[in-house]
Design a protein around this motif. Structure first.
Motif, mmCIF file in Angstrom:
data_model
loop_
_atom_site.group_PDB
_atom_site.id
_atom_site.type_symbol
_atom_site.label_atom_id
_atom_site.label_comp_id
_atom_site.label_asym_id
_atom_site.label_seq_id
_atom_site.Cartn_x
_atom_site.Cartn_y
_atom_site.Cartn_z
ATOM 1 N N LEU A 301 0.825 -1.205 0.000
ATOM 2 C CA LEU A 301 0.000 0.000 0.000
ATOM 3 C C LEU A 301 0.864 1.262 0.000
ATOM 4 C CD1 LEU A 301 -2.914 -1.029 2.375
ATOM 5 C CD2 LEU A 301 -2.979 -0.775 -0.100
ATOM 6 N N LEU A 302 2.036 1.163 0.640
ATOM 7 C CA LEU A 302 2.951 2.316 0.620
ATOM 8 C C LEU A 302 3.380 2.642 -0.812
ATOM 9 C CD1 LEU A 302 5.394 1.759 3.633
ATOM 10 C CD2 LEU A 302 3.936 3.732 3.234
ATOM 11 N N LEU A 303 3.526 1.596 -1.612
ATOM 12 C CA LEU A 303 3.972 1.802 -3.001
ATOM 13 C C LEU A 303 2.851 2.289 -3.901
ATOM 14 C CD1 LEU A 303 6.296 -1.273 -3.508
ATOM 15 C CD2 LEU A 303 6.898 1.033 -2.886
ATOM 16 N N VAL A 304 1.607 1.977 -3.495
ATOM 17 C CA VAL A 304 0.484 2.390 -4.332
ATOM 18 C C VAL A 304 0.348 3.916 -4.358
ATOM 19 C CG1 VAL A 304 -2.028 2.512 -4.284
ATOM 20 C CG2 VAL A 304 -0.933 0.346 -4.350
ATOM 21 N N LEU A 305 0.706 4.561 -3.245
ATOM 22 C CA LEU A 305 0.514 6.014 -3.174
ATOM 23 C C LEU A 305 1.324 6.755 -4.242
ATOM 24 C CD1 LEU A 305 0.345 6.467 0.687
ATOM 25 C CD2 LEU A 305 -1.519 6.591 -0.956
ATOM 26 N N PRO A 306 2.669 6.562 -4.293
ATOM 27 C CA PRO A 306 3.387 7.255 -5.370
ATOM 28 C C PRO A 306 2.939 6.788 -6.756
ATOM 29 C CG PRO A 306 4.840 5.720 -4.224
ATOM 30 C CD PRO A 306 3.581 5.810 -3.434
ATOM 31 N N ALA A 307 2.592 5.489 -6.856
ATOM 32 C CA ALA A 307 2.161 4.967 -8.161
ATOM 33 C C ALA A 307 0.882 5.665 -8.613
ATOM 34 C CB ALA A 307 1.942 3.468 -8.076
ATOM 35 N N LEU A 308 -0.012 5.910 -7.655
ATOM 36 C CA LEU A 308 -1.268 6.582 -7.998
ATOM 37 C C LEU A 308 -1.016 8.010 -8.456
ATOM 38 C CD1 LEU A 308 -3.937 5.517 -5.394
ATOM 39 C CD2 LEU A 308 -4.238 5.692 -7.849
ATOM 40 N N LEU A 309 -0.110 8.690 -7.726
ATOM 41 C CA LEU A 309 0.212 10.069 -8.106
ATOM 42 C C LEU A 309 0.818 10.116 -9.508
ATOM 43 C CD1 LEU A 309 1.677 11.647 -4.864
ATOM 44 C CD2 LEU A 309 -0.389 12.315 -6.085
ATOM 45 N N LEU A 310 1.823 9.258 -9.709
ATOM 46 C CA LEU A 310 2.484 9.219 -11.021
ATOM 47 C C LEU A 310 1.507 8.790 -12.114
ATOM 48 C CD1 LEU A 310 5.911 7.586 -10.125
ATOM 49 C CD2 LEU A 310 5.575 9.802 -11.206
ATOM 50 N N GLY A 311 0.749 7.737 -11.795
ATOM 51 C CA GLY A 311 -0.225 7.214 -12.762
ATOM 52 C C GLY A 311 -1.260 8.275 -13.118
ATOM 53 N N GLY A 312 -1.663 9.060 -12.111
ATOM 54 C CA GLY A 312 -2.631 10.132 -12.335
ATOM 55 C C GLY A 312 -2.069 11.165 -13.299
ATOM 56 N N VAL A 313 -0.826 11.578 -13.026
ATOM 57 C CA VAL A 313 -0.198 12.609 -13.867
ATOM 58 C C VAL A 313 0.006 12.079 -15.295
ATOM 59 C CG1 VAL A 313 1.918 13.941 -14.212
ATOM 60 C CG2 VAL A 313 0.909 13.775 -11.943
ATOM 61 N N ILE A 314 0.572 10.862 -15.379
ATOM 62 C CA ILE A 314 0.839 10.301 -16.709
ATOM 63 C C ILE A 314 -0.474 10.011 -17.439
ATOM 64 C CG2 ILE A 314 1.905 8.373 -17.975
ATOM 65 C CD1 ILE A 314 3.860 8.116 -15.598
ATOM 66 N N GLY A 315 -1.426 9.443 -16.694
ATOM 67 C CA GLY A 315 -2.716 9.083 -17.296
ATOM 68 C C GLY A 315 -3.428 10.302 -17.847
ATOM 69 N N ILE A 316 -3.507 11.354 -17.021
ATOM 70 C CA ILE A 316 -4.250 12.549 -17.451
ATOM 71 C C ILE A 316 -3.464 13.285 -18.544
ATOM 72 C CG2 ILE A 316 -5.127 14.805 -16.696
ATOM 73 C CD1 ILE A 316 -5.801 13.410 -14.021
ATOM 74 N N GLY A 317 -2.152 13.376 -18.344
ATOM 75 C CA GLY A 317 -1.311 14.034 -19.356
ATOM 76 C C GLY A 317 -1.391 13.306 -20.688
ATOM 77 N N GLY A 318 -1.260 11.980 -20.619
ATOM 78 C CA GLY A 318 -1.322 11.170 -21.839
ATOM 79 C C GLY A 318 -2.679 11.282 -22.501
ATOM 80 N N LEU A 319 -3.698 11.317 -21.666
ATOM 81 C CA LEU A 319 -5.065 11.419 -22.187
ATOM 82 C C LEU A 319 -5.267 12.761 -22.895
ATOM 83 C CD1 LEU A 319 -7.586 9.619 -22.049
ATOM 84 C CD2 LEU A 319 -8.344 10.968 -20.125
ATOM 85 N N ALA A 320 -4.708 13.822 -22.284
ATOM 86 C CA ALA A 320 -4.837 15.152 -22.893
ATOM 87 C C ALA A 320 -4.189 15.145 -24.280
ATOM 88 C CB ALA A 320 -4.191 16.205 -22.002
#
Lengths: 791, 221
Positions: A301-320
């Motif tokens: 779960l500790l690893l999910v937090l940075p992954a979520l942040l990074l995934g959010g940025v990459i996901g939204i950026g990539g989507l844009a």
């Protein structure tokens, strides 16, 4: 911070490489989840906006009522923007005798706020700017009453003069009446004012609006809603549509979940395997199995937090970026949809919960495994002995026949590798998903594709032979990629099973028939779907070439002449020079003959030259030239029947293109995540086998030999995964196609040969990357240190 | 009443024909300092692990006071080890990512009983590790690492301390220091200590010496 949390945190920091690898894996999964959920939300919002573009963003029209009630309604918190119009009653317009309108004509006053909706209704001209300017329905336009003319309107005993500055498309889907005269005024007269509104929460649109209407004592039966738009937002009260859409989202989430689960599970499991001794040690000093489980879960779960942040940025950026690209594609094809990036809390929270859930599920088994490590394993530094059955120890056919020692060793290791099962499953799933989904989507779209046809088709009925004039006209227009100019007429078949079917005669010049068809009358045949009485569908030639070698053609049902027997040569329309892609291929078999042949048969058919119609079909590049072609044809041939295929297909193509691009983007991302899982697992295994490779090196095996062995071992795995995955992928694609597209008459399954080759190419790249990484590792590792280490 | 009783202990490993322990019986009284000597592969470590609840016997019984160790489930056994047994190994087995202080207090923290600053300072002082309090195991010498392991074994004041070749990896000076600490635990804190060793000098420091040969335990050298 508890000691276990601290321990987990330190462990993650110490094992930086593994931690980063796990975060990378989780980030990919999070990117997939965020991009999918935000993407779906954006798609939903974009389609909602698109559906509302014709109504100027308004989703509801309340029953006409008094200004006081309109004011109350407007104040409702359920509505965001409002517009109004008022019906000023029926009117009499001068010179009405020539128009097609049979009912009463209405004068409608609209507020300036409705301008966006009016714009989408505009057929020609501009919007009114002065009080004496009006818009006129295009069907009311006559030679006297047209753009720029002044019209007299008699309403409620008064006569007004208005100048026509624009015309409205009577078929425009708008809440504002389009069939009469429209004027813009800031102050609406009369008691019958209609309030149009945009909704704050479209998801509950229908229910909210029905209650609001009832609350103001207005008749619900007169409430009008933009149902198509609300359907997109699940707010039209259409349970079936909503259920279908929810099922699609759930299926997508299930696929992402499965892929993310495999990926995260792999990463956590590899980390747990590497820490067995550590867990055993903790167990000796009294850590309970539950505490070990908690440790593994906490770390994950500790690893999910940075992954979520990074995934959010990459996901939204990539989507844009993806949406920007998709908008360019849509604009390039003149498709009237704009995709918006819509980021709100729901998909983000959804993605976060989804990732946490997937991580908890993925961590469950490794955590249980870690908690079962016995203390004695740590003390004795026991490595779990591989459980090899007698079958695994027996040499396979391949091992017996391999003579290169390192390849043979590679084959033996491959057979006895206990981690092989997981890798093979991963590979197989990856290949199967890629091949299955891409093949299914490709096949599925084919069902909805508009038949390959020309972009503009014009028919010059009763105008004699116009082929030369057509050629001259088209020569003046740019952008024509291909053109087909023929003279046509229709005959009927009076022989065989096809008796009663129409057949188009395409009459071409002698030279063309000689060049393209060897001078022979040629039947351009097409394949179509048939269904038996028992419901079995089959795909067959429209006119059976085996049983219809000779055809009896007559001039219609009530033909007075005996007709003509012919024995044409058969050719698939899809292969006919000059004709392929220019005619609708379904159900329209045609016969190409020369003018001389026509004249020879005309007597028996009871036809004459004047019965031939000149037709032109044009293929354009770019397609945006369709308006120029139509303009040229119109100016030359005023009475031509012109089919603007580009314009006709624009709306459906827009939606199909959006969905298609979205589907491809989803599959591409999914395949990348799968591939990343394979790569992650591959390199984690490579790292885990460093010591055993070092041992081989310590006894004199050269790096090149070790590399040969490793590459050989990995090849066996990749080939098996590719073969199994391809088979499963074909099965998956065929199954999905049968379930979802089998009912469509023009559906036929195309084998995914290209996808299988693409998967092979991707695996070869991974294989080369693996070889490179192995080579680097072998040349840089400290053999002495690795051989001495006990952990 | 004996603190520790082993009755008819048998341990057989699947891959070995001969049992590692062959019907071993043993009784230890509270406060005893016992050493077990014997050649390599005689079953000393196996016996120690069974006495500490680290491994399970093929048959037989181990009782600490009234508690039959192997009637406990995994969780109960873990808690038992944490509270009643202090284990010391030849290769220290410290957690590399935890500091000296964190390694020492680990069993107590796992038990949900944080160690007071005073208690920790006293322990570090006794171990001679005050200056190394925040060092990681990799930054310590072998002797210092073993002292940390002893601190970890003693922090929960267990009834019994089991040490498997605690000096096997150390020089003479450090060996003496380790034995001094074990004697301190035995004499000053009244803890029962069982040490497995090859070293005759270490064995000689015990009140009672037992010998292990081919899975059989006998009293005396």
């Amino acid at each position: 911070m508890s000691i276990l949390t601290k321990l987990g945190w330190r462990q993650l920091r110490v094992e930086r490489g593994r931690t980063l690898l796990t975060i990378a894996a989780m980030t990919l999964a999070a990117t997939l989840a965020v991009a999918t959920l935000v993407g779906l939300r954006s798609l939903q919002d974009s389609m909602y906006q698109y559906q509302l573009s014709s109504t100027g963003g308004m989703a509801v029209a309340f029953p006409a009522t008094a200004a006081q009630t309109v004011a109350k309604l407007s104040a409702s918190p359920l509505l965001t923007k409002t517009q109004q119009y008022a019906d000023e009653g029926t009117i009499k317009v001068d010179h009405t005798k020539t128009n097609d309108i049979t009912g009463a004509i209405h004068l409608t006053a609209v507020t300036p706020a409705t301008k966006p909706a009016l714009k989408s209704m505009l057929a020609s001209g501009r919007l009114p700017q002065a009080a004496d300017e009006v818009l006129l329905a295009d069907v009311l336009v006559t030679a006297q009453r047209k753009l720029g003319s002044t019209i007299q309107v008699k309403s409620a005993g008064h006569t007004h003069q208005y100048r026509v500055v624009g015309t409205t498309n009577v078929y425009a889907s708008s809440f504002i009446p389009t069939g009469g005269v429209l004027r813009i005024t800031p102050h609406l007269p009369g008691r019958r004012i209609t309030l149009l509104a945009a909704l704050k929460n479209p998801a509950t649109g229908k229910a909210d609006m029905v209650s609001l209407t009832k609350a103001h004592d207005l008749p619900v039966s007169q409430l009008r809603l933009a149902n198509q738009a609300l359907k997109v937002m699940w707010g039209a009260g259409d349970t079936k549509a909503r259920t279908t859409q929810i099922i699609i989202v759930l299926v997508m989430l299930a696929v992402i979940g499965a892929v993310a689960l495999i990926m995260i599970y792999t990463s956590i499991n590899l980390a747990v395997q590497a820490r067995r001794q550590r867990y055993g040690l903790l167990r000796t000093i009294g850590t309970t199995p539950q505490q070990i489980r908690l440790l593994v879960v906490q770390e994950s779960l500790l690893l999910v937090l940075p992954a979520l942040l990074l995934g959010g940025v990459i996901g939204i950026g990539g989507l844009a970026l993806a949406l920007q690209w998709m908008n360019r594609v849509l604009a390039g094809n003149e498709l009237p949809v704009i995709l918006y990036l819509h980021v709100d809390w729901l998909p983000l929270v959804g993605a976060a919960l989804f990732m946490v859930l997937v991580t908890l599920l993925a961590a469950a088994r490794p955590a249980r495994r870690a908690s079962r490590v016995t203390p004695i394993e740590a003390i004795r530094a026991l490595n779990p002995s591989p459980r090899l059955t007698a079958r695994k120890l027996r040499p396979t056919w391949l091992i017996r026949h391999l003579h290169q020692p390192m390849l043979k060793l590679g084959a033996i290791f491959d057979r006895r590798d206990t981690r092989r099962g997981t890798m093979l499953v991963l590979l197989t799933v990856t290949v199967a998903l890629f091949i299955g989904l891409t093949s299914f989507v490709g096949n599925f779209w084919r069902v909805f594709e508009s038949p390959a046809s020309a972009d503009v088709i014009a028919t010059l009925l009763g105008q004699g032979d116009q082929t030369k004039q057509l050629k001259r006209t088209l020569a003046k227009v740019t952008g024509i990629k291909r053109q087909l100019i023929v003279r046509t007429t229709s005959v009927m078949i009076k022989s065989g099973k096809e008796t009663g079917n129409d057949l188009t005669l395409y009459v071409v010049p002698e030279a063309q028939l000689a060049r393209d068809f060897g001078g022979q009358p040629t039947l351009l045949n097409t394949k179509v779907f048939y269904e038996t009485a028992k419901g079995r569908q089959y795909y067959a030639w429209q006119i059976n070439p085996k049983t219809n070698r000779r055809l009896h053609l007559v001039n219609g049902f009530e033909a007075k002449k005996a007709g003509q027997w012919i024995a044409p040569q058969y050719m698939a329309l899809s292969k006919a020079p000059g004709f392929k892609g220019m005619l609708y291929p379904d159900g329209l078999a045609g016969l190409v003959i020369s003018l001389t042949q026509f004249h020879q048969w005309a007597g028996k058919l009871g036809m004459k030259d004047a019965d031939l119609t000149s037709e032109v079909a044009v293929k354009l590049s770019p397609k945006s030239q369709h308006t120029a072609v139509i303009k040229a044809l119109r100016s030359q041939f005023g009475r031509a029947q012109i089919a603007d295929v580009v314009a006709d297909n624009q709306q459906s193509e827009a939606i199909i293109t959006v969905v298609r691009l979205t589907a491809w983007a989803f599959i591409a991302l999914l395949s990348l995540v799968c591939l990343a899982t394979v790569i992650n697992h591959t390199f984690a295994n490579l790292t885990a086998s460093r010591r055993s490779l070092a041992m081989l090196q310590s006894i004199g095996t050269t790096p090149k030999q070790v590399l040969t062995m490793q590459q050989g071992q990995y090849s066996l795995l990749l080939v098996q995964g590719w073969l199994l995955g391809s088979l499963l992928g074909i099965g998956l694609s065929a199954l999905l196609f049968r379930v979802m597209a089998g009912a469509y008459s023009n559906a036929h399954f195309v084998w995914p040969g290209v996808q299988i080759l693409v998967a092979l190419a991707a695996l070869m790249i991974v294989w080369l990357g693996f070889g490179f990484a192995t080579w680097r590792m072998l040349n840089h590792q400290n053999i002495d240190e690795l051989v001495r280490s006990s952990d | 009443m004996p603190i520790l009783t082993a009755t008819d202990l048998v341990k057989t490993y699947p891959e070995e024909e001969r049992p590692a322990l062959d019907h071993v019986n043993l009784t230890i009284e509270p406060g005893e300092f016992v050493t077990i000597v014997g050649p390599s592969g005689s079953g000393k470590s196996t016996l120690l692990h069974l006495l500490g609840g680290v491994d399970r016997p093929t048959s037989g019984q181990v009782q600490l006071y009234d508690t039959d160790l192997y009637q406990l489930n995994e969780t109960q056994l873990a808690i038992f080890r944490r509270r009643q047994v202090g284990l010391i190994y030849q290769f220290f087995n410290l957690i590399p990512s935890l500091t000296v202080a964190e390694n020492i207090t680990l069993p107590s923290e796992l038990d949900g009983k944080p160690v007071s600053e005073g208690q920790l300072a006293l322990m570090l002082d006794q171990l001679g590790l005050t200056a190394k309090r925040n060092a990681l195991p990799a930054q310590l010498s072998g002797g210092q690492q073993q002292r940390v392991a002893i601190g970890r074994a003693l922090i929960n004041e267990p009834a019994i301390v089991l040490a498997d070749e605690p000096t096997g990896n150390l020089d003479q000076h450090n060996s003496q220091e380790i034995m001094r600490l074990l004697h301190y635990a035995n004499v000053k804190q009244g803890q029962t200590v069982i040490v497995i060793t090859h070293d005759p000098q270490v064995a000689a420091q015990a009140q009672r010496v037992m010998t292990m040969t081919d899975g059989h335990l006998t009293e005396g050298r």
